[in-house]
Design a protein around this motif. Structure first.
Motif, PDB file in Angstrom:
ATOM      1  N   LEU A  83       0.573   9.272  -5.863  1.00 64.06           N
ATOM      2  CA  LEU A  83       0.808  10.583  -5.474  1.00 64.06           C
ATOM      3  C   LEU A  83       1.646  11.288  -6.648  1.00 64.06           C
ATOM      4  CD1 LEU A  83       1.291  12.912  -3.292  1.00 64.06           C
ATOM      5  CD2 LEU A  83       3.303  11.933  -2.416  1.00 64.06           C
ATOM      6  N   THR A  97       0.770   3.958  -2.638  1.00 67.24           N
ATOM      7  CA  THR A  97       0.466   5.197  -2.528  1.00 67.24           C
ATOM      8  C   THR A  97       1.659   6.415  -2.948  1.00 67.24           C
ATOM      9  OG1 THR A  97      -0.438   4.726  -0.226  1.00 67.24           O
ATOM     10  CG2 THR A  97       0.288   6.746  -0.361  1.00 67.24           C
ATOM     11  N   ARG A  98       2.864   5.953  -2.720  1.00 68.29           N
ATOM     12  CA  ARG A  98       3.803   6.873  -3.612  1.00 68.29           C
ATOM     13  C   ARG A  98       3.635   6.902  -4.959  1.00 68.29           C
ATOM     14  NH1 ARG A  98       6.719  10.447  -2.746  1.00 68.29           N
ATOM     15  NH2 ARG A  98       7.851   9.934  -0.986  1.00 68.29           N
ATOM     16  N   LYS A 101      -1.182   6.706   5.453  1.00 68.25           N
ATOM     17  CA  LYS A 101       0.028   6.165   4.587  1.00 68.25           C
ATOM     18  C   LYS A 101       0.799   7.267   3.920  1.00 68.25           C
ATOM     19  CE  LYS A 101      -1.582   2.037   4.727  1.00 68.25           C
ATOM     20  NZ  LYS A 101      -0.904   1.010   5.656  1.00 68.25           N
ATOM     21  N   LEU A 102       0.340   8.314   3.505  1.00 69.39           N
ATOM     22  CA  LEU A 102       0.917   9.557   2.959  1.00 69.39           C
ATOM     23  C   LEU A 102       2.007  10.082   3.981  1.00 69.39           C
ATOM     24  CD1 LEU A 102      -1.950  11.275   1.162  1.00 69.39           C
ATOM     25  CD2 LEU A 102       0.142  10.579   0.260  1.00 69.39           C
ATOM     26  N   GLU A 103       1.583  10.032   5.355  1.00 75.44           N
ATOM     27  CA  GLU A 103       2.434  10.523   6.236  1.00 75.44           C
ATOM     28  C   GLU A 103       3.575   9.784   6.549  1.00 75.44           C
ATOM     29  OE1 GLU A 103      -0.928  12.850   9.058  1.00 75.44           O
ATOM     30  OE2 GLU A 103      -0.309  10.813   9.353  1.00 75.44           O
ATOM     31  N   GLN A 104       3.502   8.440   6.119  1.00 73.60           N
ATOM     32  CA  GLN A 104       4.619   7.449   6.411  1.00 73.60           C
ATOM     33  C   GLN A 104       5.581   7.523   5.089  1.00 73.60           C
ATOM     34  OE1 GLN A 104       2.067   4.015   7.124  1.00 73.60           O
ATOM     35  NE2 GLN A 104       3.321   3.851   9.188  1.00 73.60           N
ATOM     36  N   LEU A 105       5.233   8.132   4.224  1.00 70.85           N
ATOM     37  CA  LEU A 105       6.428   8.110   3.001  1.00 70.85           C
ATOM     38  C   LEU A 105       7.432   8.791   3.539  1.00 70.85           C
ATOM     39  CD1 LEU A 105       3.858   8.980   0.108  1.00 70.85           C
ATOM     40  CD2 LEU A 105       4.979   6.793   0.722  1.00 70.85           C
ATOM     41  N   THR A 106       8.663   8.034   3.277  1.00 73.18           N
ATOM     42  CA  THR A 106       9.858   8.721   3.541  1.00 73.18           C
ATOM     43  C   THR A 106      10.899   9.421   2.554  1.00 73.18           C
ATOM     44  OG1 THR A 106      10.707   6.298   3.751  1.00 73.18           O
ATOM     45  CG2 THR A 106      10.267   7.257   5.817  1.00 73.18           C
ATOM     46  N   VAL A 132      -0.733  18.037  -1.357  1.00 77.40           N
ATOM     47  CA  VAL A 132      -0.649  16.814  -0.566  1.00 77.40           C
ATOM     48  C   VAL A 132       0.601  16.352   0.007  1.00 77.40           C
ATOM     49  CG1 VAL A 132      -0.856  14.282  -0.560  1.00 77.40           C
ATOM     50  CG2 VAL A 132      -2.712  15.777  -1.969  1.00 77.40           C
ATOM     51  N   ASP A 160       0.808  16.283   3.824  1.00 69.75           N
ATOM     52  CA  ASP A 160       0.705  14.950   4.382  1.00 69.75           C
ATOM     53  C   ASP A 160       1.918  14.453   4.864  1.00 69.75           C
ATOM     54  OD1 ASP A 160      -1.979  15.241   4.723  1.00 69.75           O
ATOM     55  OD2 ASP A 160      -2.581  14.208   2.931  1.00 69.75           O
ATOM     56  N   VAL A 161       2.714  14.594   3.677  1.00 65.67           N
ATOM     57  CA  VAL A 161       4.163  13.798   3.613  1.00 65.67           C
ATOM     58  C   VAL A 161       4.967  14.664   4.407  1.00 65.67           C
ATOM     59  CG1 VAL A 161       5.913  12.787   2.197  1.00 65.67           C
ATOM     60  CG2 VAL A 161       3.532  12.836   1.112  1.00 65.67           C
ATOM     61  N   LEU A 162       4.946  15.907   4.124  1.00 66.80           N
ATOM     62  CA  LEU A 162       5.867  16.947   4.808  1.00 66.80           C
ATOM     63  C   LEU A 162       5.403  17.464   6.290  1.00 66.80           C
ATOM     64  CD1 LEU A 162       7.728  18.407   1.774  1.00 66.80           C
ATOM     65  CD2 LEU A 162       8.298  16.368   3.010  1.00 66.80           C
ATOM     66  N   MET A 214       0.946  -1.367  -0.137  1.00 68.31           N
ATOM     67  CA  MET A 214       0.054   0.077   0.127  1.00 68.31           C
ATOM     68  C   MET A 214       0.866   1.206   0.005  1.00 68.31           C
ATOM     69  SD  MET A 214      -3.269  -1.201   2.377  1.00 68.31           S
ATOM     70  CE  MET A 214      -3.961   0.569   2.483  1.00 68.31           C
ATOM     71  N   MET A 215       2.040   1.280   0.764  1.00 68.86           N
ATOM     72  CA  MET A 215       2.889   2.413   0.496  1.00 68.86           C
ATOM     73  C   MET A 215       3.501   2.571  -0.627  1.00 68.86           C
ATOM     74  SD  MET A 215       3.149   3.598   3.661  1.00 68.86           S
ATOM     75  CE  MET A 215       4.920   4.431   3.731  1.00 68.86           C
TER      76      MET A 215
END
Lengths: 210, 76
Positions: free
Chosen positions: A152, A148-149, B49-54, A163, A167-169, A144-145
């Protein structure tokens, strides 16, 4: 220490030409800056140049930094301004705002809802399927990660910027508005459409994965 | 409020941007509709899930370039 205090200390160290302070702030922000710059320019090399120029602007400007915004907001504002002058990608806001997947700005397929003559107009025809749990460390979580990447990266540019920053940063909505020169309402529309698209992609994936 | 309207208000809801009356109708619908409760939950999972993207780690050569720009400014 409070966040504001930590930042004041950092600014003071930068003004004192403390290289370790510069290294700290570079390490903390450069990967996110590169990712953001890449949304404006065509190549990794061009993004690296934009980011380098931003750091040089920080070095030159630190003595005059007034702290009216946080250092991070200031950095990303400068970054976006430099990137825009180099940008080759089209950033037509109106086009991106209009980039909803369905008519009238809908983010969910209108066919999934009952019609106007139904007993419950606008209700789900069938409820969205419940997602299986994806505990951290599981194969499903990793898949799922990755998805998601990927999704996005497929969002219309402005949606992707909002986004990513939110959400990411982890920027707050006001910071995003300042960095991207957006109104709060437009920021929210872009965030809404972007998140909804990523959700829809996860849903499609989970529907075919037992 | 119906489901079609609900799904377009989830972000304003999560942002705390709904006016009082719309918020009340949103909460009322949420309490009664398991489909919409799941939808909202899926948006939350998506955000998580977006928050966990590194981010990728920084290329050391590029990092050195940035640090040497700092030294050039400090020691002209």
């Amino acid at each position: 220490m409070e966040e504001a205090e930590i930042e004041q200390t950092l600014v003071a160290r930068l003004r004192a030409r403390d290289e370790s302070a510069f290294a700290e702030i570079v390490d903390a922000n450069t990967p996110a800056m590169l990712r953001t710059a890449r949304m404006y320019v065509a190549s990794r090399e061009a993004a690296e140049e934009v980011v380098q120029e931003t750091w040089i602007a920080l070095i030159r400007g630190i003595d005059g930094f007034e702290g009216r915004s946080t250092l991070r907001t200031w950095l990303f504002r400068v970054l976006v301004n430099i990137a825009k002058t180099r940008g080759v990608r089209d950033h037509n806001l109106r086009e991106d705002l209009a980039a909803a997947p369905y008519p009238d700005g809908a983010t969910v397929d209108p066919d999934r809802f009952r019609g106007p003559d139904d007993q419950w107009p606008g209700g789900w025809r069938a409820h969205p399927a419940v997602w299986p749990p994806s505990p951290e460390g599981s194969t499903l979580a990793a898949e799922m990660m990755a998805l998601t990447r990927r999704d996005l990266d497929k969002l219309p540019n402005r949606q992707r910027l909002v986004v990513t920053l939110r959400d990411v940063l982890g920027f707050d909505s006001e910071e995003v508005c300042q960095v991207l020169s957006l109104t709060m309402a437009n920021q929210r529309v872009l965030l809404h459409r972007g998140r909804a698209r990523v959700r829809a992609a996860l849903e499609t994936y989970l529907a075919v994965t037992p | 409020m119906n489901c079609k309207t609900f799904v377009e208000l989830v972000t304003e809801y999560l942002e705390g941007a709904l006016d009082k009356e719309t918020r009340r109708r949103f909460d009322e619908h949420l309490a009664l509709c398991p489909g919409c409760a799941d939808y909202l939950d899926q948006i939350r999972v998506t955000v998580h899930k977006l928050e966990q993207l590194t981010e990728e780690s920084l290329d050391p050569t590029y990092r050195d370039r940035l640090l040497s720009a700092f030294r050039d400014w400090r020691d002209p």
